[in-house]
Scaffold this motif. Structure first.
Motif, mmCIF file in Angstrom:
data_model
loop_
_atom_site.group_PDB
_atom_site.id
_atom_site.type_symbol
_atom_site.label_atom_id
_atom_site.label_comp_id
_atom_site.label_asym_id
_atom_site.label_seq_id
_atom_site.Cartn_x
_atom_site.Cartn_y
_atom_site.Cartn_z
ATOM 1 N N ARG A 1 28.853 24.487 37.016
ATOM 2 C CA ARG A 1 30.150 24.030 36.503
ATOM 3 C C ARG A 1 29.972 22.778 35.654
ATOM 4 N NH1 ARG A 1 32.930 21.817 42.041
ATOM 5 N NH2 ARG A 1 31.064 20.859 42.881
ATOM 6 N N TYR A 2 31.030 22.445 34.951
ATOM 7 C CA TYR A 2 31.047 21.246 34.109
ATOM 8 C C TYR A 2 31.830 20.150 34.811
ATOM 9 C CZ TYR A 2 29.290 24.003 30.225
ATOM 10 O OH TYR A 2 28.512 24.790 29.421
ATOM 11 N N ILE B 1 26.321 21.036 35.558
ATOM 12 C CA ILE B 1 25.610 20.855 36.820
ATOM 13 C C ILE B 1 25.470 22.204 37.515
ATOM 14 C CG2 ILE B 1 25.747 19.837 39.129
ATOM 15 C CD1 ILE B 1 27.316 17.555 37.952
ATOM 16 N N GLU B 2 24.293 22.441 38.083
ATOM 17 C CA GLU B 2 24.093 23.581 38.964
ATOM 18 C C GLU B 2 23.700 23.043 40.327
ATOM 19 O OE1 GLU B 2 22.865 27.240 36.072
ATOM 20 O OE2 GLU B 2 21.228 26.173 37.048
ATOM 21 N N GLY C 1 14.013 16.731 26.308
ATOM 22 C CA GLY C 1 13.627 17.944 25.604
ATOM 23 C C GLY C 1 13.702 19.187 26.470
ATOM 24 N N SER C 2 14.167 19.057 27.698
ATOM 25 C CA SER C 2 14.272 20.193 28.603
ATOM 26 C C SER C 2 15.695 20.255 29.147
ATOM 27 C CB SER C 2 13.252 20.024 29.738
ATOM 28 O OG SER C 2 13.225 21.164 30.549
ATOM 29 N N ASP C 3 15.911 21.059 30.167
ATOM 30 C CA ASP C 3 17.217 21.126 30.830
ATOM 31 C C ASP C 3 17.021 21.642 32.243
ATOM 32 O OD1 ASP C 3 17.416 24.082 30.755
ATOM 33 O OD2 ASP C 3 17.734 23.800 28.621
ATOM 34 N N GLY C 4 18.114 21.817 32.968
ATOM 35 C CA GLY C 4 18.061 22.175 34.369
ATOM 36 C C GLY C 4 17.499 23.556 34.680
ATOM 37 N N ARG C 5 17.315 24.395 33.675
ATOM 38 C CA ARG C 5 16.770 25.735 33.937
ATOM 39 C C ARG C 5 15.408 25.685 34.607
ATOM 40 N NH1 ARG C 5 17.134 28.384 28.176
ATOM 41 N NH2 ARG C 5 16.603 26.232 27.699
ATOM 42 N N GLN C 6 14.674 24.612 34.397
ATOM 43 C CA GLN C 6 13.344 24.536 34.993
ATOM 44 C C GLN C 6 13.400 24.465 36.516
ATOM 45 O OE1 GLN C 6 12.488 20.827 32.794
ATOM 46 N NE2 GLN C 6 11.730 20.003 34.715
ATOM 47 N N VAL D 1 20.748 19.710 43.500
ATOM 48 C CA VAL D 1 21.596 19.511 42.325
ATOM 49 C C VAL D 1 20.706 19.322 41.104
ATOM 50 C CG1 VAL D 1 23.365 18.058 41.258
ATOM 51 C CG2 VAL D 1 23.355 18.368 43.745
ATOM 52 N N ALA D 2 20.963 20.108 40.061
ATOM 53 C CA ALA D 2 20.246 19.968 38.785
ATOM 54 C C ALA D 2 21.279 19.801 37.682
ATOM 55 C CB ALA D 2 19.376 21.187 38.518
#
Length: 104
Positions: free
Chosen positions: A10-11, A25-26, A41-46, A63-64
């Motif tokens: 969600r945002y 946020i996930e 240069g990255s995001d929470g998908r990692q 929380v990511a």
């Protein structure tokens, strides 16, 4: 048969220094908060595999968050961001995460 992930995405809208940021946020799990922060240069998908690991999420609230300007957290629309220096300071970063986590 289809199955659904336990991850909630969600945002959250946060205001820092007079600028409103829309931060994605996930999160998954229950227990001790565990914040997973990506590098520049990255995001929470990692952190997808950590968010779906039942051994971890059975003990931790994982929380990511995508930093503003990264992943699903687009730049703010209220400022001409391309004319400003984008500089992450420890203080700004800690306030952003503190605000985001207090609302998740």
């Amino acid at each position: 048969m289809a199955k659904f992930s336990d991850i909630i995405g969600r945002y959250v809208y946060l205001e820092l220094d007079g600028v409103e940021y829309r931060v994605y946020i996930e999160e998954a799990g229950k227990g001790i908060p565990l914040v997973c922060q990506h590098t520049a240069g990255s995001d929470g998908r990692q952190y997808r595999h950590i968010l779906e690991d039942r051994d971890i999420t059975s003990r931790f609230h994982v929380v990511a968050a995508d930093l503003p300007y990264h992943g699903k957290s687009l730049p703010p629309t209220s400022v001409r961001y391309w004319e400003q220096e984008y500089k992450l300071t420890k203080g700004w970063f800690m306030r952003l995460l503190g605000e985001a986590l207090s609302r998740s």
